[in-house]
Design a protein around this motif. Structure first.
Motif, PDB file in Angstrom:
ATOM      1  N   UNK A 148       0.762  -0.914   0.304  1.00 49.70           N
ATOM      2  CA  UNK A 148      -0.223  -0.319  -0.007  1.00 49.70           C
ATOM      3  C   UNK A 148       0.819   1.531  -0.088  1.00 49.70           C
ATOM      4  N   UNK A 149       0.004   2.298  -0.735  1.00 48.02           N
ATOM      5  CA  UNK A 149       1.040   3.517  -0.178  1.00 48.02           C
ATOM      6  C   UNK A 149      -0.316   4.666  -0.080  1.00 48.02           C
ATOM      7  N   UNK A 150      -0.228   5.609   0.742  1.00 44.58           N
ATOM      8  CA  UNK A 150      -0.410   7.042   1.221  1.00 44.58           C
ATOM      9  C   UNK A 150      -0.029   8.098   1.170  1.00 44.58           C
ATOM     10  N   UNK A 151      -0.950   8.780   1.968  1.00 43.56           N
ATOM     11  CA  UNK A 151      -0.703  10.062   2.495  1.00 43.56           C
ATOM     12  C   UNK A 151      -1.952  10.703   3.552  1.00 43.56           C
TER      13      UNK A 151
ATOM     14  N   UNK B   4      -1.243   3.029 -12.594  1.00 43.50           N
ATOM     15  CA  UNK B   4      -1.115   1.597 -12.438  1.00 43.50           C
ATOM     16  C   UNK B   4      -0.509   0.883 -13.273  1.00 43.50           C
ATOM     17  N   UNK B   5       0.289  -0.079 -13.510  1.00 45.01           N
ATOM     18  CA  UNK B   5       0.119  -1.007 -14.600  1.00 45.01           C
ATOM     19  C   UNK B   5       0.732  -2.436 -14.044  1.00 45.01           C
TER      20      UNK B   5
ATOM     21  N   UNK C  15       1.545  -4.810  -8.571  1.00 43.51           N
ATOM     22  CA  UNK C  15       0.972  -3.668  -9.839  1.00 43.51           C
ATOM     23  C   UNK C  15       2.678  -2.119  -9.367  1.00 43.51           C
ATOM     24  N   UNK C  16       3.085  -1.714 -10.778  1.00 46.99           N
ATOM     25  CA  UNK C  16       4.139  -0.837 -11.174  1.00 46.99           C
ATOM     26  C   UNK C  16       3.560   0.143 -11.086  1.00 46.99           C
ATOM     27  N   UNK C  17       4.449   1.065 -11.184  1.00 48.47           N
ATOM     28  CA  UNK C  17       4.537   2.842 -11.349  1.00 48.47           C
ATOM     29  C   UNK C  17       3.259   3.515 -11.245  1.00 48.47           C
ATOM     30  N   UNK C  18       2.631   2.936  -9.357  1.00 50.87           N
ATOM     31  CA  UNK C  18       1.240   3.379  -8.908  1.00 50.87           C
ATOM     32  C   UNK C  18       1.869   4.488  -8.281  1.00 50.87           C
ATOM     33  N   UNK C  19      -0.060   5.398  -8.221  1.00 50.04           N
ATOM     34  CA  UNK C  19       0.294   6.690  -7.810  1.00 50.04           C
ATOM     35  C   UNK C  19      -0.986   7.072  -7.288  1.00 50.04           C
TER      36      UNK C  19
END
Length: 293
Positions: free
Chosen positions: A93-96, A113-114, A201-205
């Protein structure tokens, strides 16, 4: 020969920017086009901006037995034992965390994502570096948008319409008349046994904004706690030194960028201004918060 310069000498800033782009493309990707193809495993090619499948771990391994052991306190015929490292989870996971106006009912969360799928490579080498027929990894970009209703406690999960295994979760609580909200983009894909790279998942934003694009974000409130009186005094001095640089978001496992809304001119985050106009900390601003940039 003429005295004219054949090649224009680039500025140092331009060289630095180009070097930064090359490093980001090499480590984060995509290094080729949006639908690149290559032979090596994506998990070996890109090490940044990726989210592991649910429950992915780093297996424990032995430290290098050939490391220098000069000065080690071991017996004459006794070998220094190898150290077994503990298993740890890979980030999925990524977040803010952001601070929004108390009247806000929903947030719009966008994700990009990709995935990389195993496909037959084109004949004749038309599939990028190393893709000269045979099986290759092909990039499949994707994106989605969900709305996250704000309430006390846990938020979501809200599944992306295009991929049920990509979800948005969060937590919110009331603070100083507003909402203190943490939002996460999570990869819940179960890890398959064969071709495990397909589950990553790659290049996740991720980006967080108002549903209508309005000015809802506030500067995060300053809190002074922990440590002794000297530590708290230092925190207050730092808050004074950076009072013209309000903090609108904090990343969790990722970097964040606050972007100004086109029609909002009350705050200019990327324009240097030597006049140092004061900023009203509690005034909401029209910003979009990007995580993973």
């Amino acid at each position: 020969m003429s005295g004219e310069t054949v090649l224009e000498r680039p500025e140092e800033a331009r060289i630095r920017d180009e070097l930064e782009k090359l490093v980001v493309h090499d480590l984060h990707g995509p290094f080729g086009d949006e639908e690149e193809e290559f032979r090596e495993r994506p998990t070996d090619r890109y090490i940044l901006g990726r989210l592991a499948p649910e429950g992915e771990t780093i297996e424990p391994d032995l430290m290098d037995d050939g490391a220098d052991t000069d000065g080690a306190d071991v017996g004459e015929d006794e070998a220094e034992p190898s150290v077994l490292t503990a298993a740890s989870l890979m980030p999925s996971a990524l977040g803010c965390t952001v601070f929004v106006d108390g009247e806000t009912a929903e947030l719009k969360v966008s994700g990009r994502w990709a995935r990389y799928e195993r496909v037959d490579g084109p004949e004749g080498g038309g599939g990028g570096a190393g893709a000269t027929g045979g099986r290759v990894w092909s990039r499949v970009p994707d994106s989605g948008v969900v709305r996250l209703a704000l309430r006390e406690g846990r938020l979501g999960p809200e599944r992306m319409p295009c991929d049920e295994h990509v979800v948005v979760r969060g937590r919110a609580r009331r603070h100083d008349g507003g909402w203190l909200v943490s939002v996460f983009l999570v990869n819940t894909t179960p890890r398959p046994q064969p071709l495990a790279a397909r589950a990553w998942l790659f290049q996740a934003r991720m980006s967080v904004s108002a549903v209508d694009g309005g000015p809802i974000f506030r500067a995060r409130p300053d809190t002074f706690g922990g440590g002794d009186d000297i530590d708290r005094a230092e925190q207050r001095r730092l808050a004074m030194a950076y009072r013209f640089h309000p903090e609108f978001a904090v990343g969790h496992g990722v970097g964040v960028t606050a972007r100004q809304a086109p029609d909002n001119h009350r705050w200019r985050p990327f324009q240097q201004d030597r006049r140092r106009h004061p900023i009203r900390q509690r005034q909401p601003h029209g910003l979009g918060v990007m995580a993973g940039e």
